[in-house]
Scaffold this motif. Structure first.
Motif, PDB file in Angstrom:
ATOM      1  N   LEU A   1       0.832  -1.199   0.000  1.00 55.54           N
ATOM      2  CA  LEU A   1       0.000   0.000   0.000  1.00 55.54           C
ATOM      3  C   LEU A   1       0.869   1.252   0.000  1.00 55.54           C
ATOM      4  O   LEU A   1       0.610   2.202  -0.743  1.00 55.54           O
ATOM      5  CB  LEU A   1      -0.942   0.002   1.205  1.00 55.54           C
ATOM      6  CG  LEU A   1      -1.816   1.249   1.348  1.00 55.54           C
ATOM      7  CD1 LEU A   1      -2.701   1.443   0.125  1.00 55.54           C
ATOM      8  CD2 LEU A   1      -2.647   1.162   2.620  1.00 55.54           C
ATOM      9  N   ASN A   2       1.911   1.271   0.827  1.00 53.53           N
ATOM     10  CA  ASN A   2       2.818   2.413   0.854  1.00 53.53           C
ATOM     11  C   ASN A   2       3.477   2.626  -0.505  1.00 53.53           C
ATOM     12  O   ASN A   2       3.600   3.754  -0.978  1.00 53.53           O
ATOM     13  CB  ASN A   2       3.885   2.234   1.937  1.00 53.53           C
ATOM     14  CG  ASN A   2       3.326   2.367   3.328  1.00 53.53           C
ATOM     15  OD1 ASN A   2       2.279   2.994   3.527  1.00 53.53           O
ATOM     16  ND2 ASN A   2       3.985   1.782   4.302  1.00 53.53           N
ATOM     17  N   PHE A   3       3.879   1.541  -1.142  1.00 55.97           N
ATOM     18  CA  PHE A   3       4.499   1.651  -2.467  1.00 55.97           C
ATOM     19  C   PHE A   3       3.483   2.146  -3.495  1.00 55.97           C
ATOM     20  O   PHE A   3       3.799   3.001  -4.329  1.00 55.97           O
ATOM     21  CB  PHE A   3       5.090   0.301  -2.900  1.00 55.97           C
ATOM     22  CG  PHE A   3       5.773   0.342  -4.231  1.00 55.97           C
ATOM     23  CD1 PHE A   3       6.919   1.100  -4.416  1.00 55.97           C
ATOM     24  CD2 PHE A   3       5.269  -0.368  -5.305  1.00 55.97           C
ATOM     25  CE1 PHE A   3       7.569   1.153  -5.649  1.00 55.97           C
ATOM     26  CE2 PHE A   3       5.901  -0.324  -6.540  1.00 55.97           C
ATOM     27  CZ  PHE A   3       7.053   0.438  -6.711  1.00 55.97           C
ATOM     28  N   ALA A   4       2.247   1.649  -3.432  1.00 54.93           N
ATOM     29  CA  ALA A   4       1.208   2.095  -4.359  1.00 54.93           C
ATOM     30  C   ALA A   4       0.935   3.595  -4.175  1.00 54.93           C
ATOM     31  O   ALA A   4       0.759   4.324  -5.158  1.00 54.93           O
ATOM     32  CB  ALA A   4      -0.063   1.279  -4.163  1.00 54.93           C
ATOM     33  N   CYS A   5       0.925   4.047  -2.928  1.00 57.43           N
ATOM     34  CA  CYS A   5       0.739   5.483  -2.666  1.00 57.43           C
ATOM     35  C   CYS A   5       1.879   6.291  -3.273  1.00 57.43           C
ATOM     36  O   CYS A   5       1.658   7.354  -3.872  1.00 57.43           O
ATOM     37  CB  CYS A   5       0.626   5.738  -1.170  1.00 57.43           C
ATOM     38  SG  CYS A   5      -0.910   5.143  -0.441  1.00 57.43           S
ATOM     39  N   PHE A   6       3.096   5.782  -3.143  1.00 55.64           N
ATOM     40  CA  PHE A   6       4.260   6.444  -3.733  1.00 55.64           C
ATOM     41  C   PHE A   6       4.100   6.541  -5.254  1.00 55.64           C
ATOM     42  O   PHE A   6       4.310   7.603  -5.850  1.00 55.64           O
ATOM     43  CB  PHE A   6       5.531   5.670  -3.374  1.00 55.64           C
ATOM     44  CG  PHE A   6       6.746   6.093  -4.137  1.00 55.64           C
ATOM     45  CD1 PHE A   6       7.433   7.248  -3.814  1.00 55.64           C
ATOM     46  CD2 PHE A   6       7.200   5.330  -5.208  1.00 55.64           C
ATOM     47  CE1 PHE A   6       8.557   7.652  -4.526  1.00 55.64           C
ATOM     48  CE2 PHE A   6       8.317   5.721  -5.936  1.00 55.64           C
ATOM     49  CZ  PHE A   6       8.997   6.878  -5.587  1.00 55.64           C
ATOM     50  N   LEU A   7       3.717   5.440  -5.890  1.00 60.60           N
ATOM     51  CA  LEU A   7       3.526   5.448  -7.344  1.00 60.60           C
ATOM     52  C   LEU A   7       2.412   6.400  -7.758  1.00 60.60           C
ATOM     53  O   LEU A   7       2.507   7.107  -8.762  1.00 60.60           O
ATOM     54  CB  LEU A   7       3.210   4.042  -7.846  1.00 60.60           C
ATOM     55  CG  LEU A   7       4.347   3.026  -7.805  1.00 60.60           C
ATOM     56  CD1 LEU A   7       3.851   1.661  -8.262  1.00 60.60           C
ATOM     57  CD2 LEU A   7       5.524   3.466  -8.660  1.00 60.60           C
TER      58      LEU A   7
END
Length: 104
Positions: A94-100
């Protein structure tokens, strides 16, 4: 989760170096051994069988369904993968998806 069936195309989620097969290799289900284990045939570009392996449903994802003659969407593949992650890994994703999302 999609129930694997004979003639479905699968994609490996694990490396099988003893068969020279790696994550992402695709094969075809040729036999149902039980509800969680399937015999999968892998072929080369000339159509020759390179490996015939019994696999558990934890080792692959169905990417093409013979019955519907349809490929899974990217969203379907991501959903499958997320459902098999620990809660900790889901939070990381989820954190990575938010970053993307912020970079889009």
């Amino acid at each position: 989760m999609i129930k694997p069936e004979i003639l479905d195309i699968i994609e490996l989620l694990v490396n099988l170096p003893e068969h020279n097969l790696f994550i992402g290799n695709q094969g075809t289900i040729v036999e149902c051994l039980d509800k969680n284990h399937f015999e999968v045939e892998f072929i080369n570009e000339t159509g020759e069988t390179t490996a015939l392996c019994p696999l558990s449903t934890q080792q692959f994802i169905v990417v093409w369904q013979a019955q519907t003659k349809q490929w899974l969407t990217t969203a379907d593949k991501v959903t499958f993968m997320i459902n098999h992650l620990s809660e900790e890994k889901r939070k990381e994703l989820l954190n990575f998806a938010c970053f993307l999302y912020q970079k889009a």
